[in-house]
Motif scaffolding. Structure first.
Motif, PDB file in Angstrom:
ATOM      1  N   LYS A  77       0.821  -1.217   0.000  1.00  0.00           N
ATOM      2  CA  LYS A  77       0.000   0.000   0.000  1.00  0.00           C
ATOM      3  C   LYS A  77       0.855   1.266   0.000  1.00  0.00           C
ATOM      4  N   LYS A  78       2.119   1.158   0.442  1.00  0.00           N
ATOM      5  CA  LYS A  78       2.898   2.368   0.693  1.00  0.00           C
ATOM      6  C   LYS A  78       3.702   2.855  -0.504  1.00  0.00           C
ATOM      7  N   PHE A  79       3.592   2.156  -1.631  1.00  0.00           N
ATOM      8  CA  PHE A  79       4.366   2.612  -2.797  1.00  0.00           C
ATOM      9  C   PHE A  79       3.659   2.205  -4.087  1.00  0.00           C
ATOM     10  N   HIS A  80       4.135   2.776  -5.180  1.00  0.00           N
ATOM     11  CA  HIS A  80       3.678   2.321  -6.500  1.00  0.00           C
ATOM     12  C   HIS A  80       4.288   0.946  -6.726  1.00  0.00           C
ATOM     13  N   TRP A  81       3.424   0.012  -7.090  1.00  0.00           N
ATOM     14  CA  TRP A  81       3.902  -1.376  -7.133  1.00  0.00           C
ATOM     15  C   TRP A  81       3.354  -2.098  -8.368  1.00  0.00           C
ATOM     16  N   ALA A  82       4.171  -2.975  -8.914  1.00  0.00           N
ATOM     17  CA  ALA A  82       3.694  -3.870  -9.974  1.00  0.00           C
ATOM     18  C   ALA A  82       4.203  -5.280  -9.688  1.00  0.00           C
ATOM     19  N   HIS A  83       3.401  -6.241 -10.117  1.00  0.00           N
ATOM     20  CA  HIS A  83       3.743  -7.651  -9.923  1.00  0.00           C
ATOM     21  C   HIS A  83       3.763  -8.326 -11.287  1.00  0.00           C
ATOM     22  N   LEU A  84       4.838  -9.054 -11.576  1.00  0.00           N
ATOM     23  CA  LEU A  84       4.937  -9.788 -12.834  1.00  0.00           C
ATOM     24  C   LEU A  84       4.898 -11.283 -12.528  1.00  0.00           C
ATOM     25  N   ASP A  85       3.825 -11.950 -12.947  1.00  0.00           N
ATOM     26  CA  ASP A  85       3.767 -13.412 -12.795  1.00  0.00           C
ATOM     27  C   ASP A  85       4.383 -14.027 -14.047  1.00  0.00           C
ATOM     28  N   ILE A  86       5.547 -14.638 -13.871  1.00  0.00           N
ATOM     29  CA  ILE A  86       6.307 -15.168 -15.010  1.00  0.00           C
ATOM     30  C   ILE A  86       6.247 -16.690 -15.075  1.00  0.00           C
ATOM     31  N   ALA A  87       5.222 -17.286 -14.416  1.00  0.00           N
ATOM     32  CA  ALA A  87       5.148 -18.754 -14.366  1.00  0.00           C
ATOM     33  C   ALA A  87       5.120 -19.387 -15.758  1.00  0.00           C
ATOM     34  N   GLY A  88       4.523 -18.700 -16.733  1.00  0.00           N
ATOM     35  CA  GLY A  88       4.422 -19.280 -18.080  1.00  0.00           C
ATOM     36  C   GLY A  88       5.667 -19.060 -18.928  1.00  0.00           C
ATOM     37  N   VAL A  89       6.351 -17.956 -18.710  1.00  0.00           N
ATOM     38  CA  VAL A  89       7.401 -17.544 -19.653  1.00  0.00           C
ATOM     39  C   VAL A  89       8.831 -17.842 -19.209  1.00  0.00           C
ATOM     40  N   ALA A  90       9.018 -18.165 -17.933  1.00  0.00           N
ATOM     41  CA  ALA A  90      10.379 -18.235 -17.397  1.00  0.00           C
ATOM     42  C   ALA A  90      11.190 -19.402 -17.949  1.00  0.00           C
TER      43      ALA A  90
END
Ligand code: BES
Ligand code: MN
Ligand code: ZN
Length: 501
Positions: free
Chosen positions: A459-472
């Motif tokens: 909540k305290k910052f601008h945040w993004a999450h990358l789910d790479i389960a398919g591409v890694a």
């Protein structure tokens, strides 16, 4: 491999091989056309005779062609001219590189940079030729006893053609960027491909130490389990309980912003060096692939390597929670309740949903850097693979401009992400009868509820999450780490460096 840029005509190149494209059906590219004219229609005759249609992945190697100074000409099928997109451009370069490497040319001059790829300039084509080439040449054989089925005369030098001399300095910059990103990608692939008995949490620490040694403006701190206990990282420690390898929290700080007080961008990478599921044990089928469950960690190390190589003027902090997830008499059990670093209590209903547990403590820890932006990268959910398959990264963000920056970086770097909803409507699926939060959200929308779980800690910052389960990583015959999303992350950071200075 060595890369350089040059301008000039194909018939003038004194080199082992000149590489030119042919579109389907049998349409010569400008440089091929020029060679054809100088050889009284030798190339067009071959095409008419049916030797090459120009389909993607087709090739034809010619020797000692009259009126040229090169030993060979390699014709590469480029597919339909109108279909030529980023992905195909990569494929065309990769094909050319592997043919050259196998057929004795130690040096080649590429005219494939003249292909027009929609919306792409020369610098893009040069940079991506470098990345595609290095990607194609990558091989992981450090654990084979017979090291090389040595390529007798490997390709050593690649010259990329730009249209005129004014483009040379842009081209050189593009080569530097391409090489840095390729180096980061290759590091991420190596770490991913190494098995769980070698690539342990302590091994990741060693690789972090190696980066610190190379780059003077990188510093390293490693938290041990005792430190985590003192801090109260109950979620991360819960996952580590079943393992005999010590968990580590790796913190690397790269400082190169002109204003040294500038708050950093933080990258957090999931570093589960083997995920057996814990007491909620996975089935045996393809379980070996769970050695790739540290590819998030590998990719943030790779991105750090790339930007340190380029010495971008930014401040960047990389945080890696590293542990194994194994079953054991001491292991955390379904129903256990733990207290995370920020005080939120979590009911662990499934010990196989461990990624979010180690990430939530790492994300809370990120707060102390007062970051402008935090991005976590994780092979988080099987549901991501179901939803998006093996091509797109699942992207979530609590800040629209950040989501757009990442989507654009993905397109620019041919490492594409697709945005998923992070709506309040999904949050009730994480309700627990006994704690503040459950660590699973049921069968529906599994990739989304995993992201919702993380959003409680960001909540305290601008945040993004990358789910790479398919591409890694890729499975099947070409099983192995891809190095994604090093290119996306590096591009994002390059763009940030450009807008800030
Ligand atoms: N590392 C896995 C996710 C995963 C599975 C990635 C298969 C790629 C391929 C993660 O830790 C996990 O096990 N997730 C569970 C979550 C579930 C228990 C809510 C999953 O996706 O099955
Ligand atoms: Mn798991
Ligand atoms: Zn996992």
């Amino acid at each position: 491999m060595e890369f350089s840029v040059k301008s000039g005509n194909p018939e003038k190149q004194r080199t082992a091989c000149v590489v030119v494209g042919v579109f389907e059906p049998r349409k010569l590219t400008p440089s091929a056309q020029r060679l054809d004219e100088l050889t009284s229609g030798y190339l067009s005759n071959l095409l008419r005779r049916g030797d090459l249609e120009g389909k993607l992945d087709q090739t034809l190697l010619l020797h000692n062609v009259e009126n040229t100074l090169c030993d060979r000409i390699l014709l590469i099928g480029c597919g339909k001219e109108r279909d030529l997109n980023d992905q195909q451009y990569h494929q065309i370069i990769a094909k050319a590189i592997s043919i050259l490497n196998e057929t004795g040319s130690m040096e080649a001059v590429f005219y494939l940079t003249e292909l027009s790829v929609k919306g792409r300039d020369n610098a893009w084509k040069v940079r991506h030729a470098v990345e595609a080439a290095q990607h194609a040449l990558y091989c992981f054989n450090q654990l084979k006893s017979q090291k090389y089925k040595t390529t007798r005369r490997p390709l050593r030098k690649t010259v990329l053609i730009v249209p005129n001399r004014r483009e040379l300095s842009n081209g050189e910059k593009a080569i530097r960027e391409g090489l840095a990103i390729a180096q980061g990608t290759s590091l991420a692939r190596d770490l991913g491909n190494l098995p769980g008995n070698i690539c342990t949490p302590s091994f990741l620490v060693e690789r972090a130490q190696a980066l610190r040694k190379i780059y003077a403006n990188i510093s390293l701190e490693v938290l041990e389990e005792s430190d985590m206990e003192e801090l109260g990282m109950g979620a991360l420690l819960a996952v580590a309980r079943g393992s005999r390898e010590d968990a580590k929290l790796i913190i690397l700080e790269y400082k190169n912003h002109p204003n040294s007080e500038e708050k950093p961008i933080v990258l957090v990478g999931k570093g589960v060096t083997f995920d057996a599921g814990g007491i909620s044990l996975k089935s045996a089928n393809a379980m070996d692939e769970m050695k790739f469950d540290m590819c998030g960690a590998a990719s943030v190390l790779g991105a750090l390597n790339a930007i340190a190589e380029l010495q971008l003027p930014i401040n960047l902090t990389v945080i890696i929670p590293a542990t194994e997830n194994l079953p054991d008499g001491q292991a955390v059990k379904p129903g256990d309740i733990v207290t995370s670093l920020c005080g939120t209590t979590i009911e662990i209903l499934n010990t196989d949903a461990e990624g979010r547990l180690i990430l939530c403590d790492a994300l809370s820890y990120a707060e102390r850097f007062e970051p402008t932006t935090v991005i976590d990268v994780a092979t988080l959910t099987g549901a991501c693979v179901v939803a998006l398959g093996k091509h797109a990264i699942g992207l979530f963000s609590n800040h629209h401009p950040l989501a757009n920056e990442l989507l654009n970086a993905g397109k620019e770097s041919n490492d594409k992400a697709w945005e998923m909803p992070l709506w309040e409507e999904y949050q009730p699926q994480l309700k627990s009868n006994f704690a503040d939060l459950a660590n699973i959200g049921g069968a529906e929308g599994g990739m989304i509820t995993a992201a919702c779980f993380l959003s409680r800690f960001t909540k305290k910052f601008h945040w993004a999450h990358l789910d790479i389960a398919g591409v890694a990583w890729k499975n099947g015959g070409k099983k192995g780490a891809t190095g994604r999303p090093v290119a996306l992350l590096s591009q994002f950071l390059i763009d940030r460096a450009n807008t800030e200075t």
